[in-house]
Design an enzyme around this catalytic site. Structure first.
Site, PDB file in Angstrom:
ATOM      1  N   GLU A 191       0.820  -1.217   0.000  1.00 13.38           N
ATOM      2  CA  GLU A 191       0.000   0.000   0.000  1.00 13.38           C
ATOM      3  C   GLU A 191       0.858   1.273   0.000  1.00 13.38           C
ATOM      4  O   GLU A 191       0.383   2.337   0.376  1.00 13.38           O
ATOM      5  CB  GLU A 191      -0.952  -0.021   1.205  1.00 13.38           C
ATOM      6  CG  GLU A 191      -2.038  -1.068   1.049  1.00 13.38           C
ATOM      7  CD  GLU A 191      -2.892  -1.282   2.288  1.00 13.38           C
ATOM      8  OE1 GLU A 191      -4.107  -1.406   2.134  1.00 13.38           O
ATOM      9  OE2 GLU A 191      -2.356  -1.331   3.403  1.00 13.38           O
ATOM     10  N   HIS A 198      -1.183   3.636   8.722  1.00 12.04           N
ATOM     11  CA  HIS A 198      -2.434   3.014   8.271  1.00 12.04           C
ATOM     12  C   HIS A 198      -2.641   1.739   9.087  1.00 12.04           C
ATOM     13  O   HIS A 198      -1.739   0.920   9.185  1.00 12.04           O
ATOM     14  CB  HIS A 198      -2.340   2.701   6.777  1.00 12.04           C
ATOM     15  CG  HIS A 198      -3.351   1.716   6.303  1.00 12.04           C
ATOM     16  ND1 HIS A 198      -4.706   1.855   6.561  1.00 12.04           N
ATOM     17  CD2 HIS A 198      -3.222   0.575   5.592  1.00 12.04           C
ATOM     18  CE1 HIS A 198      -5.347   0.830   6.028  1.00 12.04           C
ATOM     19  NE2 HIS A 198      -4.470   0.030   5.451  1.00 12.04           N
ATOM     20  N   HIS A 222      -5.603  -1.431  10.527  1.00 11.61           N
ATOM     21  CA  HIS A 222      -6.905  -2.099  10.411  1.00 11.61           C
ATOM     22  C   HIS A 222      -7.389  -2.339  11.841  1.00 11.61           C
ATOM     23  O   HIS A 222      -7.818  -3.431  12.181  1.00 11.61           O
ATOM     24  CB  HIS A 222      -6.776  -3.438   9.685  1.00 11.61           C
ATOM     25  CG  HIS A 222      -6.246  -3.340   8.295  1.00 11.61           C
ATOM     26  ND1 HIS A 222      -5.903  -4.443   7.555  1.00 11.61           N
ATOM     27  CD2 HIS A 222      -6.018  -2.276   7.488  1.00 11.61           C
ATOM     28  CE1 HIS A 222      -5.465  -4.062   6.362  1.00 11.61           C
ATOM     29  NE2 HIS A 222      -5.518  -2.752   6.301  1.00 11.61           N
ATOM     30  N   HIS A 234     -12.293  -1.092   5.098  1.00  9.20           N
ATOM     31  CA  HIS A 234     -10.840  -1.337   5.077  1.00  9.20           C
ATOM     32  C   HIS A 234     -10.169  -1.055   6.423  1.00  9.20           C
ATOM     33  O   HIS A 234      -9.537  -1.919   6.987  1.00  9.20           O
ATOM     34  CB  HIS A 234     -10.209  -0.484   3.963  1.00  9.20           C
ATOM     35  CG  HIS A 234      -8.801  -0.847   3.658  1.00  9.20           C
ATOM     36  ND1 HIS A 234      -8.358  -1.161   2.397  1.00  9.20           N
ATOM     37  CD2 HIS A 234      -7.722  -0.947   4.461  1.00  9.20           C
ATOM     38  CE1 HIS A 234      -7.072  -1.457   2.443  1.00  9.20           C
ATOM     39  NE2 HIS A 234      -6.661  -1.332   3.692  1.00  9.20           N
TER      40      HIS A 234
HETATM   41 ZN   LIG Z   1      -4.820  -1.760   4.527  1.00 11.76          ZN
END
Ligand SMILES: [Zn+2]
Length: 228
Positions: A79, A98, A100, A161
């Site tokens: 990513e 980032h 989750h 996401h």
């Molecule tokens: Zn991700």
């Protein structure tokens, strides 16, 4: 870039990665953490299949925003393009995280935004936590939707996401990643108790000023309140 400078940037990424891992915001093989190389179109980012626990400085990947890898060894997180696009859209962002994290991802799957529930949120994030429109990861549309959802703020949920935050320092970004998860828990819990009562962003101008002075990473301020 001197070896000392490079070592410092690699250390920042490792520190950020271990902090978010120790707080349960990421699990092995997911999420990614990066820092910008000052005054260059380059960054250092966690590798693909990152297990966090034993992550070492040598595994951190140095690459250009174009995707060209400048270091040997590991491949970057898949990513990486989202990080590169955020750095290009956000001149003052020096670190991107980032995750989750469970509650933020739960709200992202339910396609919920988080209204302003506590003042701390305005200071660090700049207001409500928006949610991006869905797009498949690793696409240009994905980055475009996330940057749009960020608006002038420092964090957003990403549809089905997870969440992403950006800060002027790695310490700021860690704080913001923790805060988004805390807010997601508060929002979920308060909803079970009959619903949330939001604070109007317009009623706390001093916190907006604090955000602008110390934490904002946007290029141009766009005042966008959830109640608008
Ligand atoms: Zn991700």
């Amino acid at each position: 870039m001197s070896l000392l400078e490079e070592d410092k940037l690699r250390s920042l990424v490792v520190e950020g990665a271990k902090q978010v891992y120790s707080r349960g915001l990421v699990e092995a093989g997911e999420g990614n953490i990066s820092v910008r190389v000052p005054d260059k179109n380059q960054m250092f980012i966690t590798p693909t299949f990152n297990t966090y626990k034993d992550l070492e400085k040598a595994e951190i990947v140095h690459l250009e925003f174009s995707g060209k890898i400048l270091s040997r060894g590991r491949k970057p997180s898949s990513e990486y393009q989202l990080h590169a696009d955020i750095y290009q859209a956000r001149p003052r962002a020096m670190a991107v995280i980032h995750t989750h994290s469970p509650y933020a991802t739960m709200l992202s799957a339910a396609r919920k935004t988080i209204p302003v529930l506590i003042e701390e949120q305005v200071i660090f994030l700049g207001g409500f936590v928006n949610i991006s429109d869905f797009a498949s990861a690793h696409t240009q549309e994905f980055s475009k939707n996330v940057i749009k959802a960020l608006g002038s703020r420092n964090g957003t949920l990403m549809a089905n996401h997870g969440c992403i935050v950006c800060g002027r320092t790695m310490k700021h970004a860690i704080k913001m990643a923790e805060l988004v998860e805390k807010l997601a828990k508060i929002h979920y819990g308060a909803t079970q108790m009959g619903g949330t009562v939001r604070i109007s962003e317009k009623s706390c101008p001093m916190f907006i000023d604090e955000f602008e002075e110390n934490f904002a990473t946007h290029a141009n301020r766009i005042l966008q309140c959830e109640e608008d």
